[in-house]
Design a protein around this motif. Structure first.
Motif, PDB file in Angstrom:
ATOM      1  N   VAL A   1       1.160  -5.923   9.368  1.00  0.00           N
ATOM      2  CA  VAL A   1       1.338  -4.933  10.333  1.00  0.00           C
ATOM      3  C   VAL A   1       0.210  -4.331  10.375  1.00  0.00           C
ATOM      4  O   VAL A   1       0.295  -4.544  12.561  1.00  0.00           O
ATOM      5  CB  VAL A   1       0.955  -3.226  10.387  1.00  0.00           C
ATOM      6  CG1 VAL A   1       1.008  -2.158  10.786  1.00  0.00           C
ATOM      7  CG2 VAL A   1       2.746  -3.429   9.301  1.00  0.00           C
TER       8      VAL A   1
ATOM      9  N   ALA B   1      -3.004  -4.707  -1.114  1.00  0.00           N
ATOM     10  CA  ALA B   1      -2.249  -3.562  -0.227  1.00  0.00           C
ATOM     11  C   ALA B   1      -0.828  -3.420  -1.170  1.00  0.00           C
ATOM     12  O   ALA B   1      -0.339  -3.965  -1.789  1.00  0.00           O
ATOM     13  CB  ALA B   1      -1.786  -4.642   1.273  1.00  0.00           C
TER      14      ALA B   1
ATOM     15  N   HIS C   1       2.887  -6.104   4.250  1.00  0.00           N
ATOM     16  CA  HIS C   1       2.343  -5.221   4.617  1.00  0.00           C
ATOM     17  C   HIS C   1       1.228  -6.388   5.692  1.00  0.00           C
ATOM     18  O   HIS C   1       0.583  -5.192   6.368  1.00  0.00           O
ATOM     19  CB  HIS C   1       1.990  -3.887   3.904  1.00  0.00           C
ATOM     20  CG  HIS C   1       3.062  -2.760   4.013  1.00  0.00           C
ATOM     21  ND1 HIS C   1       3.118  -3.301   2.313  1.00  0.00           N
ATOM     22  CD2 HIS C   1       3.528  -2.102   4.336  1.00  0.00           C
ATOM     23  CE1 HIS C   1       4.757  -1.889   2.677  1.00  0.00           C
ATOM     24  NE2 HIS C   1       4.101  -1.027   3.722  1.00  0.00           N
ATOM     25  N   LYS C   2       0.348  -6.776   5.422  1.00  0.00           N
ATOM     26  CA  LYS C   2      -0.695  -7.180   5.871  1.00  0.00           C
ATOM     27  C   LYS C   2      -0.190  -7.936   7.426  1.00  0.00           C
ATOM     28  O   LYS C   2      -0.788  -8.068   7.896  1.00  0.00           O
ATOM     29  CB  LYS C   2      -1.172  -8.353   5.229  1.00  0.00           C
ATOM     30  CG  LYS C   2      -1.816  -8.256   4.087  1.00  0.00           C
ATOM     31  CD  LYS C   2      -2.137  -9.407   3.425  1.00  0.00           C
ATOM     32  CE  LYS C   2      -2.850  -8.978   1.874  1.00  0.00           C
ATOM     33  NZ  LYS C   2      -3.980  -8.693   2.232  1.00  0.00           N
TER      34      LYS C   2
ATOM     35  N   THR D   1      12.268  -1.544   2.681  1.00  0.00           N
ATOM     36  CA  THR D   1      11.124  -0.507   1.581  1.00  0.00           C
ATOM     37  C   THR D   1      11.663  -0.996   0.108  1.00  0.00           C
ATOM     38  O   THR D   1      10.567  -0.549  -0.228  1.00  0.00           O
ATOM     39  CB  THR D   1      12.148   0.675   2.046  1.00  0.00           C
ATOM     40  OG1 THR D   1      12.926   0.842   1.990  1.00  0.00           O
ATOM     41  CG2 THR D   1      11.113   1.731   2.847  1.00  0.00           C
TER      42      THR D   1
ATOM     43  N   SER E   1       2.408  -4.367  -0.015  1.00  0.00           N
ATOM     44  CA  SER E   1       3.063  -5.378  -0.124  1.00  0.00           C
ATOM     45  C   SER E   1       2.036  -6.552   0.347  1.00  0.00           C
ATOM     46  O   SER E   1       0.698  -5.772   1.777  1.00  0.00           O
ATOM     47  CB  SER E   1       4.416  -5.448  -0.040  1.00  0.00           C
ATOM     48  OG  SER E   1       4.561  -5.029   1.161  1.00  0.00           O
TER      49      SER E   1
ATOM     50  N   LEU F   1       6.973  -2.272  10.016  1.00  0.00           N
ATOM     51  CA  LEU F   1       6.579  -2.069   8.630  1.00  0.00           C
ATOM     52  C   LEU F   1       7.883  -3.084   7.697  1.00  0.00           C
ATOM     53  O   LEU F   1       8.844  -2.900   8.737  1.00  0.00           O
ATOM     54  CB  LEU F   1       7.005  -0.740   8.196  1.00  0.00           C
ATOM     55  CG  LEU F   1       5.554   0.228   8.689  1.00  0.00           C
ATOM     56  CD1 LEU F   1       5.990   2.211   9.182  1.00  0.00           C
ATOM     57  CD2 LEU F   1       4.548  -0.091   8.068  1.00  0.00           C
TER      58      LEU F   1
END
Length: 392
Positions: free
Chosen positions: A230, A222, A227-228, A33, A224, A30
């Motif tokens: 993952v 998404a 995040h793609k 944050t 962000s 991930l």
């Protein structure tokens, strides 16, 4: 209404991946944050002052480079120029984290990164001038040609990096894309192959908020773009793309990880292009002035100078030296582009195939004959004019 329960009742087959294994836990993959930042934080004190001053110098030169290239389009010296003004921190970091044997795979907006790798400005802008497909030798510069189709350079980066690893070479490839490039199939294929092959590749997505006029909200749902990562099985990183130190640090870590055999990383840099998409674009049709001004307050060059001065790492003399270097580069660019390019029409047939096909050889011969006939006609016309003038 009867609700059917489709949950399996039989034991999990032994040939399936262990559900408790590392692939079942996405947490290590991930992204951050919140965007990684260094400028304005205590972390800045951990970095080499010479690196910080070099990054500042490169930002100053890069800003002037963008300004001069934009001016060249207005003068008709360049056919088109996609400015990276406002995104210079990403360009500078990409150029400086790679080793001499590593490869850069740029998009059409990344000429500053190409110049930062040591490529001559005229050669870097040859494609955008319309003179040739590229002005430099990729094998010598370890820099792929500028890529105008979105994301098609990404699979090439994976293939080169994987091949280098098979040969035992410690090479890392860095592919640069925009947020619009993440909507292309080539992006998916590149990340999937990179993760499956554990290829030493770093993907840098410069998320400047727009794919020409299409905002990010209409491109992806998404959390962000990082995040793609993952879903492909690689780590995602999120960084402030206007913080040159942070971008350099995150990319350097990803490059080191790839070189050590850790596999690919997807880095999303949050940034903004202060200028239009290209000189042919009217950005006022889809962006409001307040948005641009808000990002102008987060200008990467202004941020870097302010924080380095506050830390006592930058003085007026260093600022003046950087400005002088920038002006020298701009003067070189003006001189280079003042001369008209010289074309060899027969070069159209070079490098199309390793071995020219019969059709290409026939076409090349036909063009050579036409050029020779034109030259002869011109010489004959000149002689005729000379004789007429002498008789008169």
């Amino acid at each position: 209404m009867t609700v059917l329960d489709h949950r399996p009742t039989a034991p999990v087959p032994s040939w399936l991946p262990d559900a408790t294994g590392p692939r079942s836990d996405p947490a290590p993959l991930l992204p951050d944050t919140s965007p990684v930042r260094v400028l304005g934080t205590p972390e800045l004190a951990k970095y080499d002052p010479e690196l910080l001053r070099d990054l500042y110098r490169r930002l100053v030169v890069g800003r002037r480079y963008n300004q001069q290239a934009t001016t060249l389009t207005k003068q008709g010296r360049l056919a088109v120029y996609p400015s990276s003004t406002g995104q210079e921190a990403c360009e500078v970091a990409a150029a400086t984290v790679l080793g001499a044997d590593d490869w850069l795979f740029p998009s059409y907006r990344d000429t500053l990164a190409v110049v930062g790798r040591g490529v001559d400005p005229l050669a870097a802008l040859t494609l955008l001038r319309g003179s040739a497909h590229t002005g430099y030798d990729p094998r010598i510069t370890r820099t792929a040609p500028l890529c105008t189709p979105l994301a098609t350079q990404a699979p090439h980066a994976v293939g080169l990096a994987h091949a280098a690893r098979l040969r035992g070479e410690p090479v890392v490839a860095l592919a640069m894309l925009g947020d619009g490039g993440t909507s292309e199939g080539d992006f998916h294929e590149a990340l999937n192959f990179a993760a499956v092959l554990n290829a030493p590749v770093v993907f840098l997505v410069q998320n400047n908020g727009y794919a020409i006029s299409v905002p990010l909200t209409k491109q992806s749902a998404a959390p962000s773009l990082a995040h793609k990562a993952v879903g492909y099985g690689m780590p995602g990183r999120l960084v402030d793309g206007n913080d040159a130190v942070a971008v350099h640090a995150v990319l350097a870590e990803a490059v080191d990880r790839a070189r050590a055999g850790g596999g690919p990383t997807l880095v999303e840099a949050l940034t903004y292009r202060l200028e239009a998409h290209t000189n042919a674009d009217d950005a006022t049709r889809y962006r409001v002035p307040d948005e641009v001004e808000a990002w102008r307050a987060h200008d990467p060059l202004v941020l870097m100078e302010r924080h380095l001065r506050e830390a006592g790492l930058l003085d007026d003399e260093a600022v003046a030296r950087a400005a002088e270097e920038a002006e020298a580069l701009a003067a070189t660019m003006r001189a280079q582009f003042h001369a008209e390019p010289q074309f060899d029409p027969l070069s159209l047939f070079q490098h199309v195939y390793a071995e020219p096909t019969p059709q290409l050889r026939e076409q090349a011969a036909q063009l050579a004959a036409e050029l020779a006939a034109e030259q002869m006609d011109g010489q004959t016309a000149g002689q005729t004019d000379g004789q007429t003038g002498a008789g008169a």
